[in-house]
Design a protein around this motif. Structure first.
Motif, short mmCIF file in Angstrom:
data_model
loop_
_atom_site.label_atom_id
_atom_site.label_comp_id
_atom_site.label_asym_id
_atom_site.label_seq_id
_atom_site.Cartn_x
_atom_site.Cartn_y
_atom_site.Cartn_z
N ASN A 48 0.91 -1.10 -0.08
CA ASN A 48 0.17 -0.17 -0.31
C ASN A 48 0.80 1.32 -0.06
O ASN A 48 1.06 1.86 0.93
N VAL A 49 1.22 1.58 -1.19
CA VAL A 49 2.22 2.73 -1.19
C VAL A 49 1.85 3.98 -0.95
O VAL A 49 2.72 5.08 -0.37
N LEU A 50 0.44 4.36 -0.81
CA LEU A 50 0.06 5.58 -0.40
C LEU A 50 -0.58 5.74 0.90
O LEU A 50 -1.43 6.56 1.22
N ALA A 51 -0.26 4.84 1.85
CA ALA A 51 -0.73 4.48 3.14
C ALA A 51 -0.40 5.80 3.82
O ALA A 51 0.71 6.17 4.27
N THR A 54 -2.20 11.25 2.30
CA THR A 54 -2.99 12.32 2.39
C THR A 54 -2.91 12.97 3.83
O THR A 54 -2.78 14.12 4.06
N HIS A 55 -3.01 12.13 4.92
CA HIS A 55 -2.88 12.64 6.32
C HIS A 55 -1.68 13.38 6.60
O HIS A 55 -1.71 14.40 6.94
N ASP A 56 -0.49 12.70 6.09
CA ASP A 56 0.84 13.13 6.41
C ASP A 56 1.06 14.40 5.33
O ASP A 56 1.84 15.21 6.08
N ALA A 57 0.41 14.67 4.28
CA ALA A 57 0.63 15.89 3.61
C ALA A 57 -0.09 16.98 4.22
O ALA A 57 0.48 17.89 4.06
#
Length: 105
Positions: A48-51, A54-57
């Motif tokens: 899951n490479v985008l785990a 969004t939250h971290d960004a």
């Protein structure tokens, strides 16, 4: 005899059947293939490479913004108010009342 030729006690590496091995390149250790090295991996379609990306960004952007805003916001606001004052002053001085105040004809 060529003056630029380097004198060596052994033939150059890679020529005349003499190649890199444990005797010529830093004594890297055993020349036998190593056994017992275990590597683990996961298939690329199972990751899951985008785990959490969004939250971290969002939170990283907010953290970086909050640390830097005091460096660029005050000069930006100062420049905005200075330009606003200069534009209004210019419009006033070029109006009928401004020319009368300045003593112009």
């Amino acid at each position: 005899m060529r003056p630029s030729q380097i004198l060596r006690s052994e033939p150059p590496i890679g020529k005349h059947g003499h190649y890199l091995n444990k005797d010529t390149w830093g004594h890297l250790g055993c020349i036998l293939p190593q056994r017992g090295i275990i590597t683990y991996s996961i298939s690329s379609n199972r990751q899951n490479v985008l785990a959490g990306a969004t939250h971290d960004a969002i939170f990283n952007t907010w953290r970086r913004f909050s640390k830097q805003v005091l460096y660029w916001a005050p000069p930006l606001l100062g420049a905005y108010y200075a330009m606003d004052w200069a534009i209004k002053r210019n419009e006033y001085l070029n109006s009928k009342a401004g020319r009368a105040e300045a003593g112009g004809t």
